[in-house]
Every structure is written in structure tokens, then in C-alpha cells.
Design a protein around this motif. Structure first.
Motif, PDB file in Angstrom:
ATOM      1  N   GLU A  17       0.843  -1.046  -0.031  1.00  0.00           N
ATOM      2  CA  GLU A  17      -0.016   0.049  -0.021  1.00  0.00           C
ATOM      3  C   GLU A  17       0.995   1.179   0.011  1.00  0.00           C
ATOM      4  O   GLU A  17       2.032   1.356   0.401  1.00  0.00           O
ATOM      5  N   ASP A  18       0.435   2.297  -0.499  1.00  0.00           N
ATOM      6  CA  ASP A  18       1.073   3.488  -0.312  1.00  0.00           C
ATOM      7  C   ASP A  18       0.836   4.280   0.888  1.00  0.00           C
ATOM      8  O   ASP A  18       0.015   3.962   1.825  1.00  0.00           O
ATOM      9  N   THR A  20       1.330   8.486   3.141  1.00  0.00           N
ATOM     10  CA  THR A  20       1.783   9.615   2.906  1.00  0.00           C
ATOM     11  C   THR A  20       2.031  10.315   4.218  1.00  0.00           C
ATOM     12  O   THR A  20       1.028  10.105   5.072  1.00  0.00           O
ATOM     13  N   ARG A  60      11.153   4.972  -4.623  1.00  0.00           N
ATOM     14  CA  ARG A  60       9.836   5.069  -4.238  1.00  0.00           C
ATOM     15  C   ARG A  60       9.137   6.007  -3.312  1.00  0.00           C
ATOM     16  O   ARG A  60       8.009   6.249  -3.044  1.00  0.00           O
ATOM     17  N   HIS A  75       5.661  10.910   0.154  1.00  0.00           N
ATOM     18  CA  HIS A  75       4.598   9.832  -0.201  1.00  0.00           C
ATOM     19  C   HIS A  75       5.729   8.430  -0.695  1.00  0.00           C
ATOM     20  O   HIS A  75       6.652   8.679  -1.457  1.00  0.00           O
ATOM     21  N   THR A  77       5.581   5.041  -2.347  1.00  0.00           N
ATOM     22  CA  THR A  77       4.504   4.214  -3.178  1.00  0.00           C
ATOM     23  C   THR A  77       4.853   2.461  -2.865  1.00  0.00           C
ATOM     24  O   THR A  77       6.047   2.433  -2.716  1.00  0.00           O
ATOM     25  N   THR A  79       4.603   0.494  -0.297  1.00  0.00           N
ATOM     26  CA  THR A  79       5.565   0.271   0.849  1.00  0.00           C
ATOM     27  C   THR A  79       6.040  -1.290   1.055  1.00  0.00           C
ATOM     28  O   THR A  79       5.418  -2.170   0.422  1.00  0.00           O
TER      29      THR A  79
END
Lengths: 108, 116
Positions: A17-18, A20, A60, A75, A77, A79
Motif C-alpha cells: 500500500e501507499d 503519505t 519509491r 509519499h 509508493t 511500501t
């Protein structure tokens, strides 16, 4: 004194998952640095942003400095478990003024 | 790769005792710093040091604290009479320069100070 707040305080994500984290200052900043601190470790420099609206990428990781130079974001990308740690933003005026940090936990 | 070193890694002391935390900054660096981090909290600035004198200090850095660069390599933080609330991780950092170009700060592994 200058206050630098980060949100969220904690973030738990599934691997892939991303993520932030946002950094907000009460005053205009001349620069912002980002550091990562692994659990039990010491802060390690990631990047510095100086220009309004600046965007920098490291694999990333994408770092952004707001147009008004009062906020910044990091952020990540997709993970990975190696991303676990606390991410601090820190304006530098000779000394570093660390933000409150965002602790990232990544579940495999 | 050059690194900042700190000794000891863990120091346990009784309230009221003096402690000296030691740091060896990276050899060509000119700016030196002490920070502390109470467990679970953010990293807080204590003091910066340049050209053999303090350039800035925070409110935390009161008369009980002092710093010294006794020779060309060591950088020390002394707490004269420790209090319970001094318990924290103390990080030393050094930097080649100031502002502008990243001149990131390189942090040592820290000394965990426990005051009982």
C-alpha cells in the motif's frame, strides 16, 4: 518558537500500500529536510527541499515542498517492510527543528 | 563511510550525579550539535557549536549543561547534576556546513541516559 506538526501521528499499512505523511509549519520556511529514524536507531538524512513547489524523487519516495513553503509531504509508493520507522520533517536554521514525526508500521 | 560515534551507548546514573557524554564527530566537519529524544517523543535541539564556542542553545540547555571540544576530535556534553527528567536518548550530530546546500546533519547512534 517555530512549531512543525506532522500528520498522521501513526500509520499502519499492508505491504504494497501507499503511505503519505504531511508536514505543516506555522511560518514560511526557507528549506525543509526529511529524516528517517528506524526503531531504536538514529535520524538519517533523506533529502532537502528549498524551492517553492519543488518535487524530488528517490526511487519509491516522492518529496514535495508546498507553493507557499509552509508545508511539505513525503509519499511512499508500494511500501515495503524496510520502510518501517518514524519519518520526521525538519526545517533547518543551522539547528534542526524536528516535526512531531509519523510512525509507519508495515505489515507483511 | 565516515560516521559519528558516541560513548557510552547506555549510561545509568543517580539523580544529582554528573555525567559526561562523549562524541567523535566526522573529521572534516565544522558544526556540532547535541539533541535529545525522550522515549516516544520527537527529537529536540539542545545546542550547536562552531569555532570552539556555542552558536545557539535551546531553553532546555540551562546552567546544568555544558559542552566542550577538549581536543581536535572529541565533543562532550556534561550534565552537572542530573535530574530524573534528563532521562532520554542523547544524539550528537555534525555537519560540514550550514544552510543552502543540503549539508545534512550526520547523527551518532546515541547515548541512552537513565537517571534513577
Amino acid at each position: 518558537g517555530q512549531q512543525v506538526m506532522q500528520i498522521p501521528q501513526y500509520q499502519h499499512v499492508q505491504e504494497g500500500e501507499d503511505f503519505t505523511t504531511y508536514c505543516n509549519s506555522s511560518t514560511t520556511l526557507s528549506n525543509i529536510q526529511w529524516y528517517k529514524q528506524r526503531p531504536g536507531g538514529h535520524p538519517v538524512f533523506l533529502i532537502q527541499l528549498v524551492k517553492s513547489g519543488e518535487v524530488k524523487k528517490q526511487k519509491r519516495l516522492t518529496f514535495q515542498f508546498g507553493e507557499a513553503k509552509k508545508n511539505s509531504s513525503l509519499h511512499i509508493t508500494a511500501t515495503q517492510t524496510t520502510d518501517v520507522g518514524t519519518y520526521f520533517c525538519a526545517p533547518r536554521h543551522d539547528k534542526l527543528i524536528f516535526g512531531t514525526g509519523t510512525r509507519l508500521q508495515v505489515f507483511p | 563511510e565516515p560516521e559519528v560515534t558516541q560513548t557510552p551507548s547506555h549510561q545509568v546514573t543517580q539523580m544529582g550525579q554528573e555525567v559526561i557524554l562523549r562524541c567523535v564527530p566526522i573529521s572534516n566537519h565544522l558544526y556540532f550539535y547535541w539533541y535529545r529524544q525522550i522515549l516516544g517523543q520527537k527529537v529536540e535541539f539542545l545546542v550547536s557549536f562552531y569555532n570552539n564556542e556555542i552558536s545557539e542553545k535551546s531553553e532546555i540547555f540551562d546552567d546544568q549543561f555544558s559542552v566542550e571540544r577538549p581536543d581536535g576530535s572529541n565533543f562532550t556534553l556534561k550534565i552537572r547534576s542530573t535530574k530524573l527528567e534528563d532521562s532520554a536518548m542523547y544524539f550528537c550530530a555534525s555537519s560540514e556546513g550550514l544552510r543552502d546546500w543540503p549539508y545534512e546533519q550526520y547523527f551518532g547512534p546515541g547515548t541512552r541516559l537513565t537517571v534513577t
